[in-house]
Write a protein that holds these residues in place. Structure first.
Motif, PDB file in Angstrom:
ATOM      1  N   SER A   1     -13.797 -34.714 -33.617  1.00 41.81           N
ATOM      2  CA  SER A   1     -14.058 -33.397 -34.210  1.00 41.81           C
ATOM      3  C   SER A   1     -13.867 -32.307 -33.160  1.00 41.81           C
ATOM      4  O   SER A   1     -13.468 -32.581 -32.023  1.00 41.81           O
ATOM      5  N   ALA A   2     -14.197 -31.078 -33.557  1.00 36.87           N
ATOM      6  CA  ALA A   2     -14.073 -29.941 -32.645  1.00 36.87           C
ATOM      7  C   ALA A   2     -14.966 -30.104 -31.419  1.00 36.87           C
ATOM      8  O   ALA A   2     -14.668 -29.545 -30.349  1.00 36.87           O
ATOM      9  N   LEU A   3     -16.058 -30.886 -31.551  1.00 39.91           N
ATOM     10  CA  LEU A   3     -16.925 -31.114 -30.395  1.00 39.91           C
ATOM     11  C   LEU A   3     -16.181 -31.842 -29.282  1.00 39.91           C
ATOM     12  O   LEU A   3     -16.431 -31.630 -28.093  1.00 39.91           O
ATOM     13  N   ASP A   4     -15.244 -32.700 -29.679  1.00 41.32           N
ATOM     14  CA  ASP A   4     -14.462 -33.417 -28.673  1.00 41.32           C
ATOM     15  C   ASP A   4     -13.484 -32.490 -27.962  1.00 41.32           C
ATOM     16  O   ASP A   4     -13.173 -32.669 -26.784  1.00 41.32           O
ATOM     17  N   ILE A   5     -12.996 -31.442 -28.686  1.00 41.75           N
ATOM     18  CA  ILE A   5     -12.137 -30.442 -28.039  1.00 41.75           C
ATOM     19  C   ILE A   5     -12.922 -29.692 -26.973  1.00 41.75           C
ATOM     20  O   ILE A   5     -12.426 -29.438 -25.870  1.00 41.75           O
ATOM     21  N   VAL A   6     -14.183 -29.364 -27.287  1.00 36.21           N
ATOM     22  CA  VAL A   6     -15.041 -28.699 -26.310  1.00 36.21           C
ATOM     23  C   VAL A   6     -15.218 -29.575 -25.067  1.00 36.21           C
ATOM     24  O   VAL A   6     -15.171 -29.096 -23.929  1.00 36.21           O
ATOM     25  N   LYS A   7     -15.395 -30.887 -25.300  1.00 40.85           N
ATOM     26  CA  LYS A   7     -15.567 -31.808 -24.177  1.00 40.85           C
ATOM     27  C   LYS A   7     -14.341 -31.805 -23.273  1.00 40.85           C
ATOM     28  O   LYS A   7     -14.462 -31.800 -22.038  1.00 40.85           O
ATOM     29  N   ILE A   8     -13.141 -31.823 -23.871  1.00 43.82           N
ATOM     30  CA  ILE A   8     -11.926 -31.823 -23.070  1.00 43.82           C
ATOM     31  C   ILE A   8     -11.813 -30.528 -22.274  1.00 43.82           C
ATOM     32  O   ILE A   8     -11.419 -30.535 -21.100  1.00 43.82           O
ATOM     33  N   GLN A   9     -12.177 -29.418 -22.908  1.00 46.90           N
ATOM     34  CA  GLN A   9     -12.133 -28.144 -22.198  1.00 46.90           C
ATOM     35  C   GLN A   9     -13.047 -28.159 -20.972  1.00 46.90           C
ATOM     36  O   GLN A   9     -12.691 -27.658 -19.902  1.00 46.90           O
ATOM     37  N   ARG A  10     -14.222 -28.725 -21.132  1.00 46.14           N
ATOM     38  CA  ARG A  10     -15.174 -28.825 -20.016  1.00 46.14           C
ATOM     39  C   ARG A  10     -14.619 -29.727 -18.897  1.00 46.14           C
ATOM     40  O   ARG A  10     -14.824 -29.460 -17.710  1.00 46.14           O
ATOM     41  N   LEU A  11     -13.916 -30.774 -19.294  1.00 44.94           N
ATOM     42  CA  LEU A  11     -13.298 -31.665 -18.305  1.00 44.94           C
ATOM     43  C   LEU A  11     -12.175 -30.963 -17.552  1.00 44.94           C
ATOM     44  O   LEU A  11     -12.027 -31.117 -16.336  1.00 44.94           O
ATOM     45  N   ILE A  12     -11.390 -30.193 -18.280  1.00 38.24           N
ATOM     46  CA  ILE A  12     -10.251 -29.513 -17.661  1.00 38.24           C
ATOM     47  C   ILE A  12     -10.707 -28.494 -16.620  1.00 38.24           C
ATOM     48  O   ILE A  12     -10.128 -28.397 -15.530  1.00 38.24           O
ATOM     49  N   VAL A  13     -11.751 -27.747 -16.924  1.00 35.14           N
ATOM     50  CA  VAL A  13     -12.199 -26.705 -15.990  1.00 35.14           C
ATOM     51  C   VAL A  13     -13.168 -27.249 -14.938  1.00 35.14           C
ATOM     52  O   VAL A  13     -13.615 -26.510 -14.065  1.00 35.14           O
ATOM     53  N   GLY A  14     -13.512 -28.544 -15.018  1.00 36.53           N
ATOM     54  CA  GLY A  14     -14.321 -29.171 -13.980  1.00 36.53           C
ATOM     55  C   GLY A  14     -15.809 -29.085 -14.155  1.00 36.53           C
ATOM     56  O   GLY A  14     -16.566 -29.370 -13.217  1.00 36.53           O
TER      57      GLY A  14
END
Length: 558
Positions: free
Chosen positions: A506-519
């Motif tokens: 879901s969209a929550l997983d997109i948020v997780k990836i964003q957090r991973l990308i920015v560290g």
């Protein structure tokens, strides 16, 4: 081969291999014996608490160098390392008629240990362990052992186990034997007429069924047949007697009585051909070999044939090949055509036991001050100090039997040989409860119980300390506040794309990836495996696009 020492059976099994006899001649008048040179020119039987182990508290520097400059010059010529010399000075001071020749093997100490230690499919060294003296720390944990259940499996019968690396190193070190009672494992095993006699043989056989006794159906005493066998074969009668006692033990068995139901009337006093088996049938394997037609006067259908034929086997197959000491029959470092193989015994303590037996024979006959020759191996790059005897008690098992966190699943799933784990919990989770138990009940476990968590990354350690002091750390990385939910895990059951572990993409997983990308969140191996959605080896905006297309139904993430 069975023998008795400290009222315990010891095995020294021959390995029948193709004869690898080579011409290795050691001239007693040459200054140094070079084992790897193809052009050589040159008291009573004690039952102490630790008779089979050797002393280590003698001061090797106690001998005054000024007393015998000739001996010091001799040691120089032989090339003995300094770590040998203190022991040899003590022996020389007590027995100036003894001669110590160095056998310069040219073998690196670490190569020796690597080739002699037990490995899977290649178990060369066994140690005797009973319920009364289990000697857990002398048993190998590399072969014949299950860490998860803390269980050892025997290699012959129920009492012979693979020896540990530490006890193998101890008995490999020649300095272990440089004491009066045990130096005889380096004695030359050739027959010396006039110096070895029947009374010495009887002294060795004392306490066994062979002492002052006649073999079944023979008119000569055991000691008389042994003397005849020595003269005929060229092998030391003391060596033959101690080897027979080592193999047969104090009480007569089927190899000495001829009463085997499978091989009636067959004898094998040296247990030649008695190969180790888990079922403990080594003695019967030896009788099978003795019953067959062939070399050394077989079939051995009388005690005389067995003793004389066995002596001939030892002389031709070992002594004449350069394996002419008890030590080199156990550890072949001199027969260069088959180094580390063609080894008569599997019992790691056999050289010490049999050497002490031969010492006893000399002492009983007042012959300790005779001219006796000892051949002592020297290795390259040896440790500066003699190898210490490992403690026989305790277990080195420092593994966990299980590790868990209440309400969560670790990534990866627990295995005793895996030490790094990770977990993601919701920001609302302030503590977790860790449970663990050691595979060995006597080992200590620390780091369990209720553990408070800080926000972000928490590095937790569960440590296991074994009886012998070894420590194994199991590391758990717990991330608090990275989008996990109570009861979830950092190995989402939904698989690739389900980064927050809630069971759906879901969209929550997109948020997780964003957090991973920015560290903001840590990229653990477990997280990477589910967040690299497109499989290109990195976490990027392309993975977000992949999830978006999945959410709107344009494609499916498997």
């Amino acid at each position: 081969m069975l023998g008795i020492f400290k009222n315990k059976k010891f095995r020294a099994l021959p390995i029948l291999m193709s004869m690898c006899i080579i011409a290795v001649t050691f001239f007693m008048n040459c200054p140094t014996v070079w084992a790897d040179d193809e052009d050589e020119s040159d008291s009573s039987w004690e039952e102490s608490d630790d008779s089979a182990m050797l002393a280590t508290d003698s001061d090797p520097e106690a001998y005054d160098l000024s007393l015998d400059y000739d001996f010091e010059s001799f040691l120089d010529g032989q090339g003995f390392p300094e770590s040998y010399r203190g022991f040899l000075r003590d022996l020389h001071a007590s027995h100036p008629s003894w001669t110590f020749y160095s056998v310069q093997t040219g073998i690196d100490w670490y190569d020796l240990v690597e080739n002699e230690r037990n490995k899977a499919g290649q178990v060369k060294n066994l140690v005797y362990c009973s319920s009364y003296e289990p000697n857990y720390n002398w048993r190998s944990t590399e072969v014949g052992y299950d860490y998860d259940t803390n269980t050892w499996y025997p290699y012959d019968g129920t009492t012979w186990y693979a020896a540990s690396n530490d006890i193998v190193r101890y008995y490999l070190d020649p300095r272990t034997y440089l004491y009066e009672g045990y130096i005889f494992c380096f004695e030359s095993l050739s027959y010396q007429e006039g110096m070895q006699n029947r009374s010495g043989v009887e002294a060795i056989l004392s306490g066994s069924f062979m002492y002052d006794a006649y073999p079944p159906g023979e008119w000569q005493l055991y000691s008389e047949i042994i003397m005849d066998a020595a003269a005929e074969s060229g092998a030391s009668p003391y060596h033959l007697a101690s080897r027979m006692k080592q193999e047969m033990g104090n009480e007569m068995g089927v190899a000495a009585s001829g009463d085997s139901s499978s091989y009636p009337g067959i004898y094998n006093y040296f247990n030649i051909g008695a190969v180790d088996t888990p079922s403990g049938s080594a003695v019967y394997n030896g009788l099978s070999w003795a019953a067959s037609d062939g070399s050394y006067g077989r079939p051995w259908d009388s005690p005389w044939k067995s003793i004389v034929g066995g002596a001939e086997f030892l002389a031709q197959s070992y002594i004449s090949c350069g394996q002419d000491t008890l030590y080199t029959q156990k550890f072949n470092v001199t027969n260069t055509s088959c180094l580390f193989y063609h080894q008569y015994m599997s019992n790691i303590q056999a050289p010490a036991n049999e050497g002490y037996s031969q010492y006893r024979a000399y002492a009983a006959n007042g012959l300790l001050d005779s001219s006796i020759v000892f051949k002592i191996p020297v290795y390259e790059n040896m440790p500066d100090y003699p190898v210490s005897k490992p403690s026989e008690s305790g277990t080195p098992n420092d593994y966990l039997a299980y590790l868990s966190i209440d309400g969560y699943s670790l990534t990866p799933s627990f295995r005793s040989d895996v030490v790094d784990y990770s977990l993601i919990v919701d920001e609302s989770v302030s503590s977790i409860n860790i449970s663990a138990a050691a595979a060995a009940g006597s080992s200590n476990v620390n780091g369990t119980g209720n553990i408070s968590l800080y926000e972000g990354t928490n590095k937790l350690v569960v440590s296991v300390t074994s009886d012998t002091g070894s420590v194994r750390n199991y590391n758990i990385t717990v991330v608090r506040g990275s989008g996990g939910s109570p009861g979830g895990s950092n190995a989402p059951s939904g698989g690739r794309g389900d980064i927050n572990g809630d069971g759906k993409i879901s969209a929550l997983d997109i948020v997780k990836i964003q957090r991973l990308i920015v560290g903001i969140d840590e990229k653990t191996d477990a997280i990477f495996s589910v967040a690299d959605v497109n499989g290109d080896g990195k976490i990027s905006a392309l993975d977000i696009v992949k999830i978006q297309r999945h959410i709107v139904g344009l494609e499916t993430i498997d």
